[in-house]
Scaffold this motif. Structure first.
Motif, mmCIF file in Angstrom:
data_model
loop_
_atom_site.group_PDB
_atom_site.id
_atom_site.type_symbol
_atom_site.label_atom_id
_atom_site.label_comp_id
_atom_site.label_asym_id
_atom_site.label_seq_id
_atom_site.Cartn_x
_atom_site.Cartn_y
_atom_site.Cartn_z
ATOM 1 N N SER A 161 11.973 3.295 -35.735
ATOM 2 C CA SER A 161 12.585 4.240 -34.788
ATOM 3 C C SER A 161 12.569 5.651 -35.392
ATOM 4 C CB SER A 161 14.017 3.811 -34.473
ATOM 5 O OG SER A 161 14.855 4.146 -35.556
ATOM 6 N N ARG A 162 13.068 6.630 -34.640
ATOM 7 C CA ARG A 162 13.030 8.010 -35.130
ATOM 8 C C ARG A 162 13.810 8.154 -36.440
ATOM 9 N NH1 ARG A 162 14.316 13.163 -35.522
ATOM 10 N NH2 ARG A 162 13.158 14.804 -34.474
ATOM 11 N N ASP A 163 14.910 7.406 -36.566
ATOM 12 C CA ASP A 163 15.747 7.523 -37.769
ATOM 13 C C ASP A 163 14.984 7.178 -39.040
ATOM 14 O OD1 ASP A 163 17.821 8.224 -36.241
ATOM 15 O OD2 ASP A 163 18.863 6.279 -36.324
ATOM 16 N N GLU A 164 13.992 6.306 -38.927
ATOM 17 C CA GLU A 164 13.261 5.877 -40.126
ATOM 18 C C GLU A 164 12.003 6.707 -40.364
ATOM 19 O OE1 GLU A 164 14.075 3.476 -37.748
ATOM 20 O OE2 GLU A 164 15.898 2.881 -38.795
ATOM 21 N N MET A 165 11.677 7.653 -39.480
ATOM 22 C CA MET A 165 10.425 8.409 -39.665
ATOM 23 C C MET A 165 10.485 9.163 -40.995
ATOM 24 S SD MET A 165 9.778 9.846 -35.827
ATOM 25 C CE MET A 165 8.012 10.051 -35.641
ATOM 26 N N PRO A 166 9.472 8.999 -41.870
ATOM 27 C CA PRO A 166 9.567 9.594 -43.202
ATOM 28 C C PRO A 166 9.316 11.107 -43.269
ATOM 29 C CG PRO A 166 7.646 8.129 -43.057
ATOM 30 C CD PRO A 166 8.347 8.058 -41.744
ATOM 31 N N ARG A 168 9.749 15.151 -42.927
ATOM 32 C CA ARG A 168 10.937 16.004 -42.982
ATOM 33 C C ARG A 168 11.393 16.333 -41.559
ATOM 34 N NH1 ARG A 168 7.879 18.668 -47.038
ATOM 35 N NH2 ARG A 168 7.017 19.935 -45.395
ATOM 36 N N GLU A 169 12.714 16.480 -41.387
ATOM 37 C CA GLU A 169 13.274 16.727 -40.053
ATOM 38 C C GLU A 169 12.623 17.963 -39.415
ATOM 39 O OE1 GLU A 169 15.109 14.749 -38.168
ATOM 40 O OE2 GLU A 169 15.026 16.297 -36.596
ATOM 41 N N GLU A 170 12.381 19.004 -40.232
ATOM 42 C CA GLU A 170 11.820 20.227 -39.633
ATOM 43 C C GLU A 170 10.392 19.988 -39.119
ATOM 44 O OE1 GLU A 170 12.301 21.791 -43.700
ATOM 45 O OE2 GLU A 170 10.642 23.114 -43.180
ATOM 46 N N LEU A 172 9.305 17.104 -37.906
ATOM 47 C CA LEU A 172 9.467 16.349 -36.656
ATOM 48 C C LEU A 172 9.854 17.302 -35.523
ATOM 49 C CD1 LEU A 172 11.477 13.288 -38.064
ATOM 50 C CD2 LEU A 172 9.054 13.357 -37.464
ATOM 51 N N HIS A 173 10.746 18.205 -35.850
ATOM 52 C CA HIS A 173 11.220 19.189 -34.870
ATOM 53 C C HIS A 173 10.056 20.066 -34.372
ATOM 54 C CE1 HIS A 173 13.860 22.212 -33.153
ATOM 55 N NE2 HIS A 173 13.189 23.123 -33.847
ATOM 56 N N HIS A 174 9.241 20.570 -35.317
ATOM 57 C CA HIS A 174 8.101 21.411 -34.924
ATOM 58 C C HIS A 174 7.142 20.623 -34.038
ATOM 59 C CE1 HIS A 174 9.402 24.650 -37.330
ATOM 60 N NE2 HIS A 174 9.076 24.140 -38.501
ATOM 61 N N ALA A 175 6.891 19.366 -34.415
ATOM 62 C CA ALA A 175 5.951 18.543 -33.640
ATOM 63 C C ALA A 175 6.473 18.373 -32.212
ATOM 64 C CB ALA A 175 5.766 17.190 -34.317
ATOM 65 N N GLN A 176 7.748 18.073 -32.084
ATOM 66 C CA GLN A 176 8.301 17.849 -30.738
ATOM 67 C C GLN A 176 8.314 19.142 -29.922
ATOM 68 O OE1 GLN A 176 11.885 15.471 -31.796
ATOM 69 N NE2 GLN A 176 11.000 13.977 -30.395
#
Ligand SMILES: Cc1cc2nc3c(=O)[nH]c(=O)nc-3n(C[C@H](O)[C@H](O)[C@H](O)COP(=O)(O)OP(=O)(O)OC[C@H]3O[C@@H](n4cnc5c(N)ncnc54)[C@H](O)[C@@H]3O)c2cc1C
Length: 311
Positions: A161-166, A168-170, A172-176
């Motif tokens: 799930s998203r919580d386990e995505m390795p 960095r949060e930033e 993931l944020h940029h990708a979304q």
């Protein structure tokens, strides 16, 4: 191997790089939109001004071995060859045209400028419906690169799930923010191709999370009978990378760990082979720029001591 700065009084030594440009992953892996190549080029130019002599297109372990470098008269060697051997998923159809490792996909884009083919020699396929497998920082770079190459849709497919995505949060944020879709709790099981051997889609299984595994993250468990198809014309496999055994296989008397990484003293970078140091991803496994730079500096100090005082 990346260059080291030399202390005053040292005779400059040669540094060998497998690619046609120095800089390693900073040049062929990390995309321009995250790290402008100008910055890396100016760092390399500084090293050259300090007297480092860089020989490109030299594959240590194939064109020359470490022992041959000693025979040629070099006194000390630093190995910083990274961990650039891509892992694959070993699924049926994985060798179809249009399925790249992240390493190849990013290298063709960043270093080879494949998107400017035929002006540049090595083309890159520009998929319309792109799937990226994996959820680390390299997967995010691949997905964002595909978007910039003109994809209509880019899906990051990940088995947890998203919580386990390795990543960095930033990242993931940029990708979304760039409209990259995360298809979570989904694992590919095979790829489909057309009569020309080009990928057209993949079969996936839905997953649910079970008990934590050795990594502490909840284990993905397949849901029986949940097979479904995702159509795609380009797939980037971004599920990690290993140490490339090319150099290490050709270097006797140098200990490796069970993953094939070079064993080096964490403080000095000394390996078990006399007058040979190592650092960066080839020692730690895929890690970070700052750790690789730190290892280079520590080894430079230790090499200075060796060259002035002995092993
Ligand atoms: C796509 C991507 C994005 C990343 N993003 C980040 C990030 O944002 N922040 C971060 O801190 N880290 C990031 N990393 C990780 C970081 O880039 C690496 O940890 C770091 O570059 C490792 O440095 P290194 O010197 O050990 O190896 P590398 O940078 O891999 O350099 C190895 C060099 O050795 C050469 N070489 C390899 N084999 C041979 C051989 N046999 N003979 C001669 N030369 C050889 C290669 O051509 C290359 O020049 C990223 C990695 C990737 C792949």
């Amino acid at each position: 191997m990346p260059c080291l700065p030399y202390a005053a009084g040292y005779v400059p030594r040669k540094s060998s790089v497998k690619a046609h440009k120095p800089g390693g992953v900073l040049v062929y892996g990390i995309p321009e939109f995250r790290l402008p190549k100008e910055i890396v080029a100016s760092e390399v130019a500084t090293l050259e001004k300090m007297g480092a002599n860089i020989e490109c297109n030299a594959v240590v372990g194939a064109s020359v071995t470490i022992d041959e470098l000693f025979e040629e008269g070099y006194d000390a060697v630093y190995i910083g060859v990274g961990a650039g051997l891509p892992r694959f998923m070993n699924l049926p159809g994985e060798n179809l045209i249009g399925i790249y490792s992240a390493n190849e996909y990013l290298t063709r884009t960043n270093l080879m400028k494949g998107y400017l083919f035929p002006k540049y020699d090595t083309p890159i396929a520009k998929g319309k419906n792109v799937v990226v497998l994996g959820a680390g920082n390299v997967a995010m770079d691949s997905a964002r690169t595909a978007m910039r190459l003109g994809a209509e849709s880019v899906k990051v497919v990940y088995r947890r799930s998203r919580d386990e995505m390795p990543a960095r949060e930033e990242e993931l944020h940029h990708a979304q923010e760039e409209k990259i879709e995360f298809v979570l709790l989904t694992n590919p099981t095979q790829f489909f191709g057309d009569e020309n051997g080009r990928v057209t889609g993949m079969e996936c299984l839905k997953m649910e999370l079970g008990e934590p595994d050795d990594s502490g993250r909840r284990r993905p468990v397949p849901i029986e009978g949940s097979e479904y198809r995702i159509d795609c014309d380009l797939v980037v496999v971004s599920v990690g990378s290993n140490a490339n055994p090319l150099l290490t296989n050709a270097t006797p008397n140098m200990s490796l760990n069970r993953w094939g990484n070079i064993v080096a003293d964490p403080l000095t970078g000394k390996t078990t082979k006399k007058a040979v140091w190592a650092g960066g991803d080839i020692v730690t496994g895929a890690a970070t720029v700052i750790l690789a730079m730190g290892a280079g500096r520590a080894a430079a100090n230790s090499m200075h001591d060796y060259l002035t005082m002995g092993w």
